[in-house]
Design an enzyme around this catalytic site. Structure first.
Site, PDB file in Angstrom:
ATOM      1  N   HIS A   9      13.145 -32.962  15.402  1.00  0.00           N
ATOM      2  CA  HIS A   9      13.470 -31.642  14.983  1.00  0.00           C
ATOM      3  C   HIS A   9      14.132 -30.722  15.603  1.00  0.00           C
ATOM      4  O   HIS A   9      14.215 -31.234  16.764  1.00  0.00           O
ATOM      5  CB  HIS A   9      11.748 -31.109  15.553  1.00  0.00           C
ATOM      6  CG  HIS A   9      11.530 -29.953  15.839  1.00  0.00           C
ATOM      7  ND1 HIS A   9      10.023 -29.459  15.320  1.00  0.00           N
ATOM      8  CD2 HIS A   9      12.305 -28.849  15.740  1.00  0.00           C
ATOM      9  CE1 HIS A   9       9.944 -28.063  15.464  1.00  0.00           C
ATOM     10  NE2 HIS A   9      11.404 -27.894  15.671  1.00  0.00           N
ATOM     11  N   HIS A  11      16.597 -27.615  14.686  1.00  0.00           N
ATOM     12  CA  HIS A  11      17.112 -26.555  13.950  1.00  0.00           C
ATOM     13  C   HIS A  11      18.972 -26.441  13.688  1.00  0.00           C
ATOM     14  O   HIS A  11      19.367 -26.269  14.912  1.00  0.00           O
ATOM     15  CB  HIS A  11      16.419 -25.212  13.685  1.00  0.00           C
ATOM     16  CG  HIS A  11      15.143 -25.129  14.542  1.00  0.00           C
ATOM     17  ND1 HIS A  11      14.645 -24.088  12.927  1.00  0.00           N
ATOM     18  CD2 HIS A  11      14.552 -25.409  15.409  1.00  0.00           C
ATOM     19  CE1 HIS A  11      12.920 -24.666  14.002  1.00  0.00           C
ATOM     20  NE2 HIS A  11      13.280 -25.632  14.830  1.00  0.00           N
ATOM     21  N   HIS A 189       5.693 -25.945  11.559  1.00  0.00           N
ATOM     22  CA  HIS A 189       5.680 -25.609  13.231  1.00  0.00           C
ATOM     23  C   HIS A 189       4.152 -25.444  13.703  1.00  0.00           C
ATOM     24  O   HIS A 189       3.856 -24.247  12.683  1.00  0.00           O
ATOM     25  CB  HIS A 189       6.842 -24.395  13.496  1.00  0.00           C
ATOM     26  CG  HIS A 189       8.145 -24.604  13.839  1.00  0.00           C
ATOM     27  ND1 HIS A 189       8.444 -25.056  12.863  1.00  0.00           N
ATOM     28  CD2 HIS A 189       8.750 -24.631  14.964  1.00  0.00           C
ATOM     29  CE1 HIS A 189       9.687 -25.768  13.419  1.00  0.00           C
ATOM     30  NE2 HIS A 189      10.201 -25.067  14.826  1.00  0.00           N
ATOM     31  N   GLU A 192       2.578 -24.107  19.166  1.00  0.00           N
ATOM     32  CA  GLU A 192       3.017 -23.682  20.312  1.00  0.00           C
ATOM     33  C   GLU A 192       3.008 -21.694  20.128  1.00  0.00           C
ATOM     34  O   GLU A 192       2.303 -22.485  21.181  1.00  0.00           O
ATOM     35  CB  GLU A 192       5.076 -23.596  19.773  1.00  0.00           C
ATOM     36  CG  GLU A 192       5.871 -23.055  20.418  1.00  0.00           C
ATOM     37  CD  GLU A 192       7.033 -23.041  19.950  1.00  0.00           C
ATOM     38  OE1 GLU A 192       6.918 -23.208  19.422  1.00  0.00           O
ATOM     39  OE2 GLU A 192       8.075 -22.999  20.614  1.00  0.00           O
ATOM     40  N   ASP A 270      15.330 -29.261  19.079  1.00  0.00           N
ATOM     41  CA  ASP A 270      14.451 -28.182  18.284  1.00  0.00           C
ATOM     42  C   ASP A 270      15.410 -27.159  18.575  1.00  0.00           C
ATOM     43  O   ASP A 270      16.506 -27.036  17.626  1.00  0.00           O
ATOM     44  CB  ASP A 270      13.861 -26.740  19.230  1.00  0.00           C
ATOM     45  CG  ASP A 270      13.082 -26.090  18.740  1.00  0.00           C
ATOM     46  OD1 ASP A 270      12.846 -26.322  17.853  1.00  0.00           O
ATOM     47  OD2 ASP A 270      12.269 -25.630  19.566  1.00  0.00           O
ATOM     48  N   ASP A 271      16.254 -26.743  19.603  1.00  0.00           N
ATOM     49  CA  ASP A 271      17.833 -25.516  19.157  1.00  0.00           C
ATOM     50  C   ASP A 271      18.867 -25.641  20.868  1.00  0.00           C
ATOM     51  O   ASP A 271      18.241 -24.917  21.335  1.00  0.00           O
ATOM     52  CB  ASP A 271      17.353 -23.906  19.063  1.00  0.00           C
ATOM     53  CG  ASP A 271      16.163 -23.790  18.229  1.00  0.00           C
ATOM     54  OD1 ASP A 271      16.842 -22.934  17.209  1.00  0.00           O
ATOM     55  OD2 ASP A 271      14.608 -23.752  18.227  1.00  0.00           O
TER      56      ASP A 271
HETATM   57  N1  HPA Z   1      10.783 -22.263  16.092  1.00  0.00           N
HETATM   58  C1  HPA Z   1      10.582 -21.249  15.095  1.00  0.00           C
HETATM   59  N2  HPA Z   1      11.139 -20.771  14.792  1.00  0.00           N
HETATM   60  C2  HPA Z   1      12.795 -21.256  14.465  1.00  0.00           C
HETATM   61  C3  HPA Z   1      13.063 -21.960  16.430  1.00  0.00           C
HETATM   62  C4  HPA Z   1      11.845 -22.578  16.894  1.00  0.00           C
HETATM   63  O1  HPA Z   1      12.657 -23.118  17.477  1.00  0.00           O
HETATM   64  N3  HPA Z   1      14.409 -21.875  15.605  1.00  0.00           N
HETATM   65  C5  HPA Z   1      15.000 -21.195  14.500  1.00  0.00           C
HETATM   66  N4  HPA Z   1      13.951 -20.908  13.893  1.00  0.00           N
HETATM   67 ZN    ZN Z   2      11.995 -25.612  16.112  1.00  0.00          ZN
END
Ligand code: HPA
Ligand code: ZN
Length: 327
Positions: A9, A11, A189, A192, A270-271
Site C-alpha cells: 500500500h 501511493h 480504502h 480509516e 502509505d505516503d
Molecule cells: N489515503 C487516501 N487517499 C490517498 C492517500 C491516502 O493515504 N494518499 C493519496 N491519496
Molecule cells: Zn492509502
C-alpha cells in the site's frame, strides 16, 4: 532492521520526497511554496488538508519522464529500507488526465524505471490503478477503462483512493466490475475515516479481496470475525494512522489485536515522506511497541507476498528470497 520487506500500500506520488517535488516546481516555475513548512517538509493540518497538499505536490508531475524519475527515487528509498517487492497506486487522473493513449505512455515510463530498479536494486514493483473517490464515479469509470486496457502482468490491481467520506462504495461498482472483468485484482480504502460499516460495504458491494487500512473493523467484533473467516487482507499503515491522529501512538494501534483475532494483516507506509516514515521505521516502531521478533515479521512478509496481486511466477521468486533470508 534489515529483514526483507513486502509493501502492498504505497501511493506513488505520495512517496515523492519534498526536495524532489521542490526541484520540479523550480524547474517548471510552478509556485507551490505554500505546501511546505520552514524546514522543507510537507505541511498539512489533517487528512483533508493532506489530500489538498498531495494534489498540489502532484501538479508538478506533468510528463512521463517526471514519473520515471519519481519511480526511481521512490524505489531507491524502498530498497534502502529492505523492501524486495512493492505494489504502488497509480492514477490515470494524474497521469494523462484519463486519456488512454497518454496513460499508456506514463505507464510505459514508470514500468521502464521499475525494471531498471529491479536490475540495480533487486526490488520488484507492480501497479494498482486507483480512481480518486472525491473526483466522483463518472471519472472513476474513465479510470477503470484505462486500467482495463492496460491490465496484465505489470498492472495487476484496481483500488479506490481519496476521500473515504465522499460517496458510497456501491457508486463505484461499475468501475470495479469493469476492472474485475479485465482480470484485475481488487482492493479499496475503507475503515480509516469510515467506521466498520465502510469496510462491510466495500467487501459486499465491490467484492474486494484486500482493504486499504480497514483497521476500524476493530470497533465491531462480528466484522473482525467475518474478515478473518473470509481471509480478507488488511493493508495496515500504522505510521500513517498515527501521523493523521487516528491513534495517539503505535502502542494504541489495533494491528496486534487484529492479528491475534485471526485477521490477515500486512504493513505499509502509505505516503512515507508525508508521514515521516519508511518501511524500516515502521518495522522498528512495531518491534518497539509490541515486542515483535523476527518470527512475527516473517509471518507478516509471508502473508503479504501471498496476498500480492502479481503472477504466481513472481510470487514464487519472492517467496524463495524470503526463505533464503530467514534460513
Ligand atoms: N489515503 C487516501 N487517499 C490517498 C492517500 C491516502 O493515504 N494518499 C493519496 N491519496
Ligand atoms: Zn492509502
Amino acid at each position: 532492521m534489515t529483514l526483507p520487506k513486502i509493501e502492498l500500500h504505497l501511493h506513488l506520488e505520495g512517496a515523492a520526497p519534498p526536495a524532489f517535488v521542490r526541484g520540479l516546481a523550480t524547474e517548471k516555475k510552478i509556485d507551490i511554496s505554500g505546501i511546505f513548512d520552514d524546514r522543507g517538509n510537507y505541511a498539512y493540518t489533517d487528512f483533508w488538508h493532506f489530500l489538498k497538499v498531495y494534489e498540489a505536490a502532484t501538479s508538478v508531475l506533468t510528463t512521463p519522464a517526471d514519473y520515471a524519475r519519481l519511480t526511481r527515487a521512490v524505489l531507491a528509498e524502498s530498497a534502502a529500507s529492505g523492501v524486495i517487492y512493492s505494489e504502488c497506486f497509480l492514477s490515470p487522473d494524474f497521469c494523462g488526465g484519463r486519456d488512454v493513449g497518454a496513460w499508456r505512455e506514463y505507464l510505459h515510463a514508470i514500468r521502464e524505471a521499475a525494471e531498471e530498479a529491479e536490475r540495480q536494486d533487486g526490488i520488484t514493483l507492480r501497479g494498482i490503478v486507483t480512481p480518486i473517490r472525491h473526483f466522483g464515479p463518472e471519472k472513476a469509470r474513465e479510470t477503470a477503462l484505462c486500467a482495463a486496457e492496460t491490465a496484465g502482468d505489470w498492472l495487476v490491481g484496481f483500488g479506490l483512493a481519496g476521500d473515504e467520506k465522499v460517496g458510497r462504495p456501491k457508486d463505484f461498482a461499475w468501475s470495479f466490475d469493469c476492472a474485475r472483468e479485465a482480470g484485475l485484482r481488487l482492493t479499496c480504502h475503507a475503515g480509516e475515516w469510515g467506521g466498520p460499516d465502510s469496510v462491510r460495504d466495500a467487501v459486499r458491494d465491490l467484492r474486494v479481496e484486500r482493504i486499504g487500512h480497514g483497521v476500524r473493523a476493530i470497533e465491531d467484533p462480528a466484522l473482525v470475525d467475518e474478515l478473518a473467516e473470509a481471509g480478507i487482507v488488511l493493508e495496515v499503515c500504522p505510521g500513517s494512522n498515527v501521523a493523521l491522529k487516528l491513534y495517539p501512538n503505535f502502542r494504541a494501534h489495533p494491528i496486534e489485536k487484529l492479528m491475534e483475532r485471526g485477521v490477515k494483516v500486512t504493513v505499509s507506509t502509505d505516503d512515507p515522506p508525508f508521514f515521516h516514515t519508511t518501511m524500516a521505521r515502521e518495522y522498528d516502531a512495531l518491534a518497539e511497541a509490541f515486542g515483535w521478533d523476527d518470527g512475527v515479521f516473517r509471518q507478516i512478509a509471508d502473508t503479504s507476498i501471498r496476498a500480492a496481486f502479481c503472477m504466481e511466477e513472481t510470487r514464487d521468486k519472492i517467496l524463495k528470497r524470503l526463505e533464503k533470508a530467514h534460513a
